[in-house]
Write a protein that holds these residues in place. Structure first.
Motif, PDB file in Angstrom:
ATOM      1  N   TYR A   8      33.901  31.005  34.806  1.00  0.00           N
ATOM      2  CA  TYR A   8      34.749  31.987  35.476  1.00  0.00           C
ATOM      3  C   TYR A   8      35.347  31.352  36.719  1.00  0.00           C
ATOM      4  O   TYR A   8      34.766  30.474  37.324  1.00  0.00           O
ATOM      5  N   VAL A  10      36.670  32.814  40.362  1.00  0.00           N
ATOM      6  CA  VAL A  10      36.662  34.019  41.179  1.00  0.00           C
ATOM      7  C   VAL A  10      37.632  33.818  42.332  1.00  0.00           C
ATOM      8  O   VAL A  10      37.538  32.831  43.066  1.00  0.00           O
ATOM      9  N   ARG A  11      38.569  34.739  42.454  1.00  0.00           N
ATOM     10  CA  ARG A  11      39.530  34.683  43.553  1.00  0.00           C
ATOM     11  C   ARG A  11      39.212  35.803  44.525  1.00  0.00           C
ATOM     12  O   ARG A  11      39.067  36.959  44.133  1.00  0.00           O
ATOM     13  N   GLU A  22      37.694  40.962  44.774  1.00  0.00           N
ATOM     14  CA  GLU A  22      37.367  39.803  43.943  1.00  0.00           C
ATOM     15  C   GLU A  22      38.044  39.979  42.593  1.00  0.00           C
ATOM     16  O   GLU A  22      37.950  41.045  41.987  1.00  0.00           O
ATOM     17  N   ILE A  23      38.720  38.940  42.141  1.00  0.00           N
ATOM     18  CA  ILE A  23      39.336  38.947  40.813  1.00  0.00           C
ATOM     19  C   ILE A  23      38.662  37.866  39.995  1.00  0.00           C
ATOM     20  O   ILE A  23      38.618  36.700  40.403  1.00  0.00           O
ATOM     21  N   TRP A  24      38.101  38.252  38.841  1.00  0.00           N
ATOM     22  CA  TRP A  24      37.403  37.324  37.952  1.00  0.00           C
ATOM     23  C   TRP A  24      38.347  36.918  36.839  1.00  0.00           C
ATOM     24  O   TRP A  24      38.980  37.763  36.206  1.00  0.00           O
ATOM     25  N   LEU A  25      38.430  35.611  36.598  1.00  0.00           N
ATOM     26  CA  LEU A  25      39.304  35.068  35.558  1.00  0.00           C
ATOM     27  C   LEU A  25      38.495  34.167  34.636  1.00  0.00           C
ATOM     28  O   LEU A  25      37.594  33.451  35.078  1.00  0.00           O
ATOM     29  N   THR A  26      38.808  34.203  33.363  1.00  0.00           N
ATOM     30  CA  THR A  26      38.286  33.237  32.410  1.00  0.00           C
ATOM     31  C   THR A  26      39.444  32.823  31.513  1.00  0.00           C
ATOM     32  O   THR A  26      40.170  33.667  30.991  1.00  0.00           O
ATOM     33  N   VAL A  29      42.756  34.537  32.252  1.00  0.00           N
ATOM     34  CA  VAL A  29      42.910  35.957  31.962  1.00  0.00           C
ATOM     35  C   VAL A  29      41.969  36.749  32.866  1.00  0.00           C
ATOM     36  O   VAL A  29      40.792  36.410  32.995  1.00  0.00           O
ATOM     37  N   THR A  30      42.464  37.815  33.472  1.00  0.00           N
ATOM     38  CA  THR A  30      41.629  38.659  34.317  1.00  0.00           C
ATOM     39  C   THR A  30      40.615  39.392  33.448  1.00  0.00           C
ATOM     40  O   THR A  30      40.967  39.991  32.433  1.00  0.00           O
ATOM     41  N   VAL A  31      39.343  39.320  33.849  1.00  0.00           N
ATOM     42  CA  VAL A  31      38.261  39.965  33.102  1.00  0.00           C
ATOM     43  C   VAL A  31      37.361  40.715  34.075  1.00  0.00           C
ATOM     44  O   VAL A  31      37.451  40.550  35.282  1.00  0.00           O
ATOM     45  N   GLN A  32      36.478  41.540  33.523  1.00  0.00           N
ATOM     46  CA  GLN A  32      35.471  42.218  34.325  1.00  0.00           C
ATOM     47  C   GLN A  32      34.446  41.190  34.783  1.00  0.00           C
ATOM     48  O   GLN A  32      34.243  40.174  34.126  1.00  0.00           O
TER      49      GLN A  32
END
Length: 122
Positions: A8, A10-11, A22-26, A29-32
């Protein structure tokens, strides 16, 4: 017990009102976040524990979860085999009819009872 790793990014941002977000990306793509709603790809269990990055590499005795099997593909039905009677109205239209028709009947009955019925004399 199955173990797997996911990467992941994390921004940490601040919104227009000064709140930290906090924005989680994988894979871009933005994810929970990983602790909200993840399930095991091997068995589907929702009770999960997260570990720091590189945990699986430092513990080779743990077996990685197998890759999930792809869903079975259902062959598409040719359009020429579909009869017009099989085609249904889209959900919003059906919902509007299902809710709207009783409302129209009720309002019509109430109008009749309150406006027209008092003027009728026996």
């Amino acid at each position: 017990m199955y173990v797997w790793e996911e990467d992941y990014v994390v921004r940490h941002l601040t919104d227009d009102h000064g709140n930290e977000v906090e924005i989680w990306l994988t894979s871009g793509v933005t994810v929970q976040p990983p602790w909200s709603g993840l399930c095991c790809p091997a068995c589907g269990a929702f009770h999960l524990t997260s570990f720091p990055a590189g945990y699986l590499a430092r513990h080779p005795e743990l077996t990685a979860a197998p890759e999930p099997k792809p869903l079975a593909r259902v062959p598409a039905m040719p359009i020429k085999d579909i009869a017009l009677s099989d085609v249904r109205a889209p959900l919003p239209r059906r919902l509007l009819i299902a809710v709207g028709a009783p409302v129209v009947l009720f309002v019509g009955y109430e109008l009749y009872q309150n406006l027209l019925a008092p003027t009728v004399h026996h």
